[in-house]
Design a protein around this motif. Structure first.
Motif, PDB file in Angstrom:
ATOM      1  N   THR A 156      -4.394  -6.640  -5.193  1.00  0.00           N
ATOM      2  CA  THR A 156      -3.711  -7.330  -4.096  1.00  0.00           C
ATOM      3  C   THR A 156      -4.415  -6.974  -2.794  1.00  0.00           C
ATOM      4  O   THR A 156      -5.275  -6.090  -2.759  1.00  0.00           O
ATOM      5  CB  THR A 156      -2.230  -6.914  -4.021  1.00  0.00           C
ATOM      6  OG1 THR A 156      -2.151  -5.519  -3.667  1.00  0.00           O
ATOM      7  CG2 THR A 156      -1.522  -7.140  -5.348  1.00  0.00           C
ATOM      8  N   ALA A 157      -4.018  -7.670  -1.706  1.00  0.00           N
ATOM      9  CA  ALA A 157      -4.649  -7.397  -0.408  1.00  0.00           C
ATOM     10  C   ALA A 157      -4.367  -5.975   0.058  1.00  0.00           C
ATOM     11  O   ALA A 157      -5.212  -5.330   0.680  1.00  0.00           O
ATOM     12  CB  ALA A 157      -4.141  -8.398   0.632  1.00  0.00           C
ATOM     13  N   GLY A 158      -3.164  -5.473  -0.273  1.00  0.00           N
ATOM     14  CA  GLY A 158      -2.803  -4.131   0.188  1.00  0.00           C
ATOM     15  C   GLY A 158      -3.154  -3.030  -0.783  1.00  0.00           C
ATOM     16  O   GLY A 158      -3.234  -1.861  -0.392  1.00  0.00           O
ATOM     17  N   VAL A 159      -3.354  -3.378  -2.077  1.00  0.00           N
ATOM     18  CA  VAL A 159      -3.655  -2.364  -3.096  1.00  0.00           C
ATOM     19  C   VAL A 159      -4.876  -2.829  -3.895  1.00  0.00           C
ATOM     20  O   VAL A 159      -4.756  -3.526  -4.904  1.00  0.00           O
ATOM     21  CB  VAL A 159      -2.454  -2.137  -4.034  1.00  0.00           C
ATOM     22  CG1 VAL A 159      -2.775  -1.024  -5.034  1.00  0.00           C
ATOM     23  CG2 VAL A 159      -1.205  -1.793  -3.251  1.00  0.00           C
ATOM     24  N   PRO A 160      -6.072  -2.459  -3.486  1.00  0.00           N
ATOM     25  CA  PRO A 160      -7.297  -2.870  -4.188  1.00  0.00           C
ATOM     26  C   PRO A 160      -7.603  -1.954  -5.372  1.00  0.00           C
ATOM     27  O   PRO A 160      -8.490  -1.105  -5.300  1.00  0.00           O
ATOM     28  CB  PRO A 160      -8.361  -2.760  -3.092  1.00  0.00           C
ATOM     29  CG  PRO A 160      -7.853  -1.661  -2.210  1.00  0.00           C
ATOM     30  CD  PRO A 160      -6.358  -1.742  -2.233  1.00  0.00           C
ATOM     31  N   ALA A 161      -6.852  -2.111  -6.455  1.00  0.00           N
ATOM     32  CA  ALA A 161      -7.041  -1.256  -7.631  1.00  0.00           C
ATOM     33  C   ALA A 161      -7.111  -2.125  -8.880  1.00  0.00           C
ATOM     34  O   ALA A 161      -6.622  -3.262  -8.884  1.00  0.00           O
ATOM     35  CB  ALA A 161      -5.896  -0.250  -7.740  1.00  0.00           C
ATOM     36  N   VAL A 182      -1.215   3.248  -8.339  1.00  0.00           N
ATOM     37  CA  VAL A 182      -0.236   4.264  -7.929  1.00  0.00           C
ATOM     38  C   VAL A 182      -0.873   5.258  -6.967  1.00  0.00           C
ATOM     39  O   VAL A 182      -0.288   5.641  -5.944  1.00  0.00           O
ATOM     40  CB  VAL A 182       0.338   4.977  -9.174  1.00  0.00           C
ATOM     41  CG1 VAL A 182       1.197   6.168  -8.758  1.00  0.00           C
ATOM     42  CG2 VAL A 182       1.164   4.011 -10.008  1.00  0.00           C
ATOM     43  N   GLU A 183      -2.093   5.692  -7.264  1.00  0.00           N
ATOM     44  CA  GLU A 183      -2.776   6.652  -6.400  1.00  0.00           C
ATOM     45  C   GLU A 183      -3.085   6.039  -5.038  1.00  0.00           C
ATOM     46  O   GLU A 183      -2.981   6.711  -3.999  1.00  0.00           O
ATOM     47  CB  GLU A 183      -4.060   7.131  -7.072  1.00  0.00           C
ATOM     48  CG  GLU A 183      -3.809   7.970  -8.317  1.00  0.00           C
ATOM     49  CD  GLU A 183      -5.099   8.380  -9.004  1.00  0.00           C
ATOM     50  OE1 GLU A 183      -6.181   7.959  -8.524  1.00  0.00           O
ATOM     51  OE2 GLU A 183      -5.033   9.109 -10.015  1.00  0.00           O
ATOM     52  N   ASN A 184      -3.447   4.759  -5.032  1.00  0.00           N
ATOM     53  CA  ASN A 184      -3.736   4.091  -3.765  1.00  0.00           C
ATOM     54  C   ASN A 184      -2.488   3.997  -2.898  1.00  0.00           C
ATOM     55  O   ASN A 184      -2.528   4.259  -1.689  1.00  0.00           O
ATOM     56  CB  ASN A 184      -4.310   2.695  -4.028  1.00  0.00           C
ATOM     57  CG  ASN A 184      -4.697   1.971  -2.758  1.00  0.00           C
ATOM     58  OD1 ASN A 184      -3.870   1.327  -2.126  1.00  0.00           O
ATOM     59  ND2 ASN A 184      -5.970   2.084  -2.372  1.00  0.00           N
ATOM     60  N   VAL A 185      -1.370   3.624  -3.509  1.00  0.00           N
ATOM     61  CA  VAL A 185      -0.103   3.548  -2.762  1.00  0.00           C
ATOM     62  C   VAL A 185       0.293   4.923  -2.238  1.00  0.00           C
ATOM     63  O   VAL A 185       0.754   5.068  -1.098  1.00  0.00           O
ATOM     64  CB  VAL A 185       1.009   2.953  -3.650  1.00  0.00           C
ATOM     65  CG1 VAL A 185       2.357   3.053  -2.954  1.00  0.00           C
ATOM     66  CG2 VAL A 185       0.699   1.503  -3.980  1.00  0.00           C
ATOM     67  N   GLN A 186       0.092   5.965  -3.055  1.00  0.00           N
ATOM     68  CA  GLN A 186       0.415   7.316  -2.623  1.00  0.00           C
ATOM     69  C   GLN A 186      -0.429   7.718  -1.421  1.00  0.00           C
ATOM     70  O   GLN A 186       0.055   8.350  -0.474  1.00  0.00           O
ATOM     71  CB  GLN A 186       0.198   8.292  -3.780  1.00  0.00           C
ATOM     72  CG  GLN A 186       0.595   9.731  -3.461  1.00  0.00           C
ATOM     73  CD  GLN A 186       2.068   9.865  -3.139  1.00  0.00           C
ATOM     74  OE1 GLN A 186       2.900   9.409  -3.911  1.00  0.00           O
ATOM     75  NE2 GLN A 186       2.384  10.457  -2.004  1.00  0.00           N
ATOM     76  N   GLN A 187      -1.707   7.364  -1.455  1.00  0.00           N
ATOM     77  CA  GLN A 187      -2.584   7.670  -0.327  1.00  0.00           C
ATOM     78  C   GLN A 187      -2.117   6.964   0.943  1.00  0.00           C
ATOM     79  O   GLN A 187      -2.132   7.540   2.037  1.00  0.00           O
ATOM     80  CB  GLN A 187      -4.022   7.267  -0.657  1.00  0.00           C
ATOM     81  CG  GLN A 187      -4.676   8.133  -1.736  1.00  0.00           C
ATOM     82  CD  GLN A 187      -6.037   7.600  -2.142  1.00  0.00           C
ATOM     83  OE1 GLN A 187      -6.497   6.574  -1.638  1.00  0.00           O
ATOM     84  NE2 GLN A 187      -6.692   8.278  -3.087  1.00  0.00           N
ATOM     85  N   GLN A 188      -1.700   5.713   0.806  1.00  0.00           N
ATOM     86  CA  GLN A 188      -1.209   4.980   1.972  1.00  0.00           C
ATOM     87  C   GLN A 188       0.069   5.607   2.513  1.00  0.00           C
ATOM     88  O   GLN A 188       0.260   5.696   3.742  1.00  0.00           O
ATOM     89  CB  GLN A 188      -0.971   3.515   1.615  1.00  0.00           C
ATOM     90  CG  GLN A 188      -2.233   2.737   1.273  1.00  0.00           C
ATOM     91  CD  GLN A 188      -1.973   1.255   1.120  1.00  0.00           C
ATOM     92  OE1 GLN A 188      -1.208   0.671   1.882  1.00  0.00           O
ATOM     93  NE2 GLN A 188      -2.604   0.632   0.136  1.00  0.00           N
ATOM     94  N   LEU A 189       0.956   6.050   1.621  1.00  0.00           N
ATOM     95  CA  LEU A 189       2.193   6.703   2.063  1.00  0.00           C
ATOM     96  C   LEU A 189       1.884   8.010   2.778  1.00  0.00           C
ATOM     97  O   LEU A 189       2.482   8.323   3.818  1.00  0.00           O
ATOM     98  CB  LEU A 189       3.105   6.954   0.858  1.00  0.00           C
ATOM     99  CG  LEU A 189       3.739   5.717   0.225  1.00  0.00           C
ATOM    100  CD1 LEU A 189       4.513   6.095  -1.032  1.00  0.00           C
ATOM    101  CD2 LEU A 189       4.663   5.010   1.221  1.00  0.00           C
ATOM    102  N   ASP A 190       0.954   8.793   2.226  1.00  0.00           N
ATOM    103  CA  ASP A 190       0.570  10.047   2.871  1.00  0.00           C
ATOM    104  C   ASP A 190      -0.013   9.786   4.253  1.00  0.00           C
ATOM    105  O   ASP A 190       0.295  10.501   5.217  1.00  0.00           O
ATOM    106  CB  ASP A 190      -0.455  10.800   2.006  1.00  0.00           C
ATOM    107  CG  ASP A 190       0.153  11.295   0.700  1.00  0.00           C
ATOM    108  OD1 ASP A 190       1.392  11.374   0.618  1.00  0.00           O
ATOM    109  OD2 ASP A 190      -0.624  11.586  -0.241  1.00  0.00           O
ATOM    110  N   ALA A 191      -0.856   8.746   4.350  1.00  0.00           N
ATOM    111  CA  ALA A 191      -1.460   8.408   5.649  1.00  0.00           C
ATOM    112  C   ALA A 191      -0.403   7.955   6.636  1.00  0.00           C
ATOM    113  O   ALA A 191      -0.454   8.272   7.826  1.00  0.00           O
ATOM    114  CB  ALA A 191      -2.526   7.332   5.464  1.00  0.00           C
TER     115      ALA A 191
END
Length: 236
Positions: free
Chosen positions: A65-70, A77-86
C-alpha cells in the motif's frame, strides 16, 4: 516445514491404477485405500504446523500500500511498528497522515483555512495589480523638468522656442539669479498659457505656444529680454 513443502501433489497410490480384480491380500488393499487420505492428513497437519509457527508471517504474502511498502505480513507489521515508534518520537513519516485519517472537524477547519488563504491571495493580487496600474499612470504623467538659458536681444519682446508647450516656467533675469546672494536680479514664475507676469502693469513674461515670450523695458525694470544671458527652468 514451510508452506511449499506441504502442498499436496498427486497421491502416491491412486485407485484408478488398480486392476479391475486386484490380486492383493485384504490388509494390503485396505492400506492401499487408506494411503491417499493418510497423505492428505499429513499435508494438512504440516500446513497447520507451518501456519502456527513463529516464522509463518514471513511466508505470508502482503499487497503493498502507499503507507506500508511491504511484501510479507511480517515485513508489513514491522513497517507499521516503525511508523508508530517514529510517531511517538515526533518524527511522523511524510505522507503517512492523509486527509482521510483526520477527524471531520479538523478537515473542515483546514478547508476553511485553505479557502481563506485563496481569497486573501486573490484580494492581494487585485490590490497589487491596482497599485501597479496607479504607479504606471503616475509614471506616465510625471513632470519633466528642462533647464536652459537664452540670450536677450534687447528688443521689446522675444519668443523663446522650446520643443514642447510648458505647463510652467521659472525665469531668472540677468543671468546670475540661479546663485543665492546675488543682488539686483529679478525673476518670475509663469503659470498656464495666456497669463502674463507683469511689472507696473507692463508685460514681463508669459507662456506662449511651444515656449514662452520675454519682454524688456528698462524704465520699468523689466529685464527678461535685456541683451545678456538669462536662465530658466521649464516644466513639461
Amino acid at each position: 516445514m514451510g508452506f511449499a513443502e506441504n502442498k499436496q501433489q498427486e497421491f502416491t497410490k491412486k485407485i484408478r491404477d488398480l486392476p479391475d480384480q486386484p490380486n492383493m491380500q485384504p490388509h494390503e488393499l485396505k492400506e492401499y485405500f487408506d494411503s491417499s487420505p493418510e497423505e492428505l492428513r499429513q499435508s494438512h497437519n504440516g500446513l497447520c504446523d507451518a501456519l502456527t509457527a513463529k516464522t509463518a508471517a514471513s511466508a505470508l504474502g502482503f499487497s503493498r500500500t502507499a503507507g506500508v511498502p511491504a511484501d510479507t505480513v511480517q515485513a508489513a507489521v514491522e513497517n507499521v511498528q516503525q511508523q508508530l515508534d517514529a510517531a511517538v518520537m515526533g518524527n511522523i513519516p511524510s505522507g503517512s497522515v492523509t486527509g482521510d485519517k483526520l477527524a471531520q472537524d479538523v478537515r473542515d477547519r483546514l478547508t476553511a483555512i485553505e479557502s481563506a488563504a485563496a481569497a486573501e491571495a486573490s484580494t492581494r493580487a487585485g490590490a497589487d495589480s491596482n497599485l501597479q496600474n496607479q504607479i504606471n499612470t503616475l509614471s506616465a504623467a510625471k513632470c519633466e523638468v528642462h533647464i536652459g538659458s537664452y540670450t536677450g536681444n534687447g528688443a521689446d519682446s522675444q519668443h523663446i522656442a522650446l520643443h514642447f508647450a510648458p505647463k510652467a516656467v521659472l525665469l531668472f533675469a540677468k543671468g546670475c539669479a540661479l546663485y543665492p546672494g546675488i543682488q539686483d536680479t529679478n525673476g518670475a514664475l509663469l503659470l498656464l498659457p495666456g497669463i502674463q507676469s507683469t511689472a507696473y502693469d507692463r508685460p514681463a513674461a508669459e507662456i506662449s505656444g511651444n515656449g514662452f515670450t520675454v519682454y524688456y523695458n528698462g524704465s520699468y525694470k523689466i529685464y527678461f529680454n535685456a541683451p545678456e544671458a538669462h536662465h530658466f527652468i521649464a516644466f513639461k
